[in-house]
Every structure is written in C-alpha cells, then in structure tokens.
Scaffold this motif. Structure first.
Motif, PDB file in Angstrom:
ATOM      1  N   SER A  83      37.259  30.244  47.230  1.00  0.00           N
ATOM      2  CA  SER A  83      37.710  31.358  46.285  1.00  0.00           C
ATOM      3  C   SER A  83      36.980  31.254  44.965  1.00  0.00           C
ATOM      4  O   SER A  83      36.135  30.442  44.737  1.00  0.00           O
ATOM      5  CB  SER A  83      39.282  30.839  45.928  1.00  0.00           C
ATOM      6  OG  SER A  83      39.769  31.771  44.943  1.00  0.00           O
ATOM      7  N   ASP A 129      37.379  36.798  45.430  1.00  0.00           N
ATOM      8  CA  ASP A 129      38.265  36.216  46.181  1.00  0.00           C
ATOM      9  C   ASP A 129      38.337  37.211  47.701  1.00  0.00           C
ATOM     10  O   ASP A 129      39.284  37.884  48.022  1.00  0.00           O
ATOM     11  CB  ASP A 129      39.833  36.352  45.748  1.00  0.00           C
ATOM     12  CG  ASP A 129      39.911  34.863  44.864  1.00  0.00           C
ATOM     13  OD1 ASP A 129      39.176  34.091  44.845  1.00  0.00           O
ATOM     14  OD2 ASP A 129      40.785  35.286  43.987  1.00  0.00           O
ATOM     15  N   THR A 133      38.044  33.988  52.228  1.00  0.00           N
ATOM     16  CA  THR A 133      38.104  32.914  51.462  1.00  0.00           C
ATOM     17  C   THR A 133      38.815  31.858  52.265  1.00  0.00           C
ATOM     18  O   THR A 133      39.744  32.014  53.012  1.00  0.00           O
ATOM     19  CB  THR A 133      39.293  33.263  50.312  1.00  0.00           C
ATOM     20  OG1 THR A 133      38.448  34.034  49.421  1.00  0.00           O
ATOM     21  CG2 THR A 133      39.533  31.954  49.354  1.00  0.00           C
ATOM     22  N   ALA A 156      43.768  37.174  50.408  1.00  0.00           N
ATOM     23  CA  ALA A 156      43.482  36.338  49.296  1.00  0.00           C
ATOM     24  C   ALA A 156      43.303  36.740  47.884  1.00  0.00           C
ATOM     25  O   ALA A 156      43.998  36.152  47.065  1.00  0.00           O
ATOM     26  CB  ALA A 156      41.946  35.614  49.638  1.00  0.00           C
ATOM     27  N   LYS A 160      46.267  35.125  45.520  1.00  0.00           N
ATOM     28  CA  LYS A 160      45.742  34.512  44.318  1.00  0.00           C
ATOM     29  C   LYS A 160      46.104  34.976  43.251  1.00  0.00           C
ATOM     30  O   LYS A 160      46.562  34.557  42.120  1.00  0.00           O
ATOM     31  CB  LYS A 160      44.083  34.307  44.376  1.00  0.00           C
ATOM     32  CG  LYS A 160      43.540  33.706  45.390  1.00  0.00           C
ATOM     33  CD  LYS A 160      43.705  31.990  45.289  1.00  0.00           C
ATOM     34  CE  LYS A 160      42.789  31.186  46.308  1.00  0.00           C
ATOM     35  NZ  LYS A 160      42.850  29.812  45.751  1.00  0.00           N
TER      36      LYS A 160
END
Length: 357
Positions: A83, A129, A133, A156, A160
């Motif tokens: 990430s 991201d 990831t 992702a 996130k």
C-alpha cells in the motif's frame, strides 16, 4: 495552495476531479457508449480517446491546467505492491501497457496521469493504493496446489480510504485498529485489516468470495472444470461468466443492484432470494475474516454502492453483529481518496515510493 488532478478510469466511464487544497472545484464523469468502446481492440487502445476528453473538459471549464502540479491516477494491474503512493515511471507504464496481471480500465489511470503531467512544467504523476496492493500474510497465499497461488486483487483504494475515515471518526489511528471492511459494489471484496495492513482479502477480480452484481465469485471447481471441457463454450465466454456476466447479470439479467432491490421489495421472489444469497455470502466472508483476526476486531465497515441498501445492513447486523460493532459508509469516493493522497504527498506527510518490479 496545492492543486491536484485525480483520475479514475472505469470500464464505461472516465471520472476526474480537480482539488484546490481540500476544496473540490471540478468533478466530472464522462460516459463512454458501448458502441464507442467496441471500436477498440483493448483497453489500452482507449488511451487517446480518454486523455483527449479530459483535456477538452478541463479547458471548457476554464481550469488553468498549468497550475496543477500533482496528477494522481487510480492504480491498475501492475505487479503486486505494498500500500502507498507511487511515482509513475517508465517501467510502470510498460507493465500496464503489457497487462502483466491483466487488462483493466484502471491500467489507464497512471498512464493518463503521466501524459498530462508531462504537458505541465514541474508537474508530477502518481498512483495510490492500486488494486494489486498486496499485504497478505504468507499463510494466506496458499491455494491448495503448488501450481496455484491466491492473489491480492481488491478495492484497496476505497477500503484504505474508508479505514482512515473511520479511524479519524473514532479518534484513533488506522494503524492501531483491527477492522473487517466489506467493499460492496460491482465487485465485492472483504478484507482483514490488522494494524494498517490487509493481511487477507479475496481476489475480487476473477473468482473468489461472494458473487456480486456482475461477478460469479467462488464457483464449484468440479462443475467449472466440466464446463471448460464441455466444448460448448470458448475460453472468453467462460471468462465472461466469471467477470462481467456473472452474479445478478446471470441470475436476473441486470447489474443494477437498485433495480434488484426494487424488484425484491415489490414481491419478485426470484430477485428476493438472489439478493438474499448475495447478503448471505458476504456475511460468511465477514465470518472468515473474523477468524483471521482471531476475534479481536474493532469494527466491521460496510462501504460501496450496495451499502445504501438498508436490507443489506440489517442482514449483516443480524448475522455478524455478535462479532463486532457494524458501521456503514455507503458509496465510494475514489476520486476524493486519490486527491487526498495527492495532497498528502504535496504536504510532505507521506513518503512517495518507487515502482521497481
């Protein structure tokens, strides 16, 4: 004031936004008719069309393009990465063009960002991201045979971003929390977030987890083998069964979850049971991730378009409420997530990573 252009290419749309600091001054969605896209042999071939439209709209809206110094695109199918925010480089562009892990509209994100940045003196291009990831624990990579390996391909960016929004809401850092996050959209991914890392998640692209509005999810392997060797279907037809023409599309003839919801609400028993089956499979995935996190969970977060459906949230609360408290963050704003990552770079809040695969 830092100025950021965020670009999110989708299968039939190109979304982009301009931020002056924390303020969004322009947000656009360009829809691409199917007949227009069918002229191209591959997604990469759509590059000139999409970049031309972005530049045209920016000019029409009176945006002073030369003032934008940070251009950030949704990350595509490069080789797996941790990430973070990555500077776009030639190797990344090469791998996206080749489709080293497949061809997807998101591959165009860094390519478009790079092209536009090259037209602006002093501008830089990034991606954040990406869908590849990969923070899986080693034990989570085993698929059951040495010729196969589980891959981390999921939402992702939105997972996130939702995690960070939630952490701020509860007054803690993302890195201090254990979360289960379910992104519920055209594709569905459910991830186990342990102290800021997604240590297990289903491959939401090509065949793991719950079925979704347009994907089949995990299929019975024996039956899939029989279909593959039946001689009735081509490889491409079977691939479309898995991605694009699975889930709601296969059962109900639509990928529009709102239409399915309305049909179920108005007494369509077939729509109701198919919708419930999707809810059921999502709940099971949440249970799996609860085991991964050993029951030490600070919250279950629901996000994505399907999270607007009150029946889904009700169902998940009934099935999974004993695991942890459930929080709903319906919808997704990947453009804002991209822009906020761009601003974090501009402000020196995070270290930009280099793509070296």
């Amino acid at each position: 004031m830092y100025r950021v252009l965020a670009i999110n290419p989708g299968s039939t749309s190109t979304k982009f936004a301009v931020y002056f600091g924390d303020e969004c001054v322009l947000r656009k969605t360009i829809r691409h008719p199917l007949e227009q896209l069918l002229r191209f042999k591959s997604v990469v071939d759509q590059f000139d069309l999409r970049k031309g439209l972005i530049i045209e709209v920016l000019q029409e809206e009176g945006i002073e393009v030369d003032s934008i110094k940070y251009i950030i695109g949704r990350g595509g199918l490069t080789y797996p990465l941790e990430s973070g925010v990555y500077r776009v480089n030639n190797r990344m562009i090469e791998h996206l063009r080749e489709g080293v892990l497949g061809h997807h509209a998101s591959n165009l994100g860094p390519m478009l960002a790079d092209y536009i940045a090259l037209q602006i003196p002093g501008a830089k291009a990034f991606m954040a991201d990406p869908v590849v990831t990969d923070e899986l624990e080693d034990v989570a990579r085993f698929a059951g045979h040495p010729k196969f390996q589980r891959r981390s391909i999921f939402h992702a960016l939105n997972q996130k971003a939702t995690a960070r929004i939630h952490a701020q809401k509860v007054g803690k850092s993302y890195e201090s929390l254990n979360l289960i996050i379910a992104h519920l959209g055209g594709g569905i991914s459910v991830g186990a977030h342990k102290n800021g890392r997604v240590i297990d998640v289903n491959n939401a692209l090509d065949g793991e987890g719950s079925f979704s509005p347009e994907r089949s999810g995990t299929l019975p392997v024996g039956q899939l083998i029989d279909i593959c060797f039946s001689g009735k279907y081509s490889k491409e037809q079977i691939r479309r069964m898995v991605v694009g023409e699975g889930g709601f599309v296969a059962y109900l003839g639509t990928n529009d979850a709102q239409k399915v919801e309305k049909r179920a609400d108005h007494g369509d028993t077939e729509a109701a049971i198919v919708q419930e089956a999707l809810f059921y499979q999502v709940a099971k995935m949440i249970g799996e991730m609860a085991v991964v996190l050993e029951g030490k969970i600070d919250g279950i977060l629901l996000t994505g378009g399907l999270a607007f459906n009150p029946e889904l949230e009700k169902y998940i609360r009934t099935k999974c409420g004993f695991i942890a408290e459930i929080y709903s963050y319906p919808g997704e704003d990947e453009l804002e997530a991209l822009a906020m990552n761009g601003l974090r770079v501009a402000r020196g809040e995070i270290e930009v990573k280099e793509y070296k695969k």
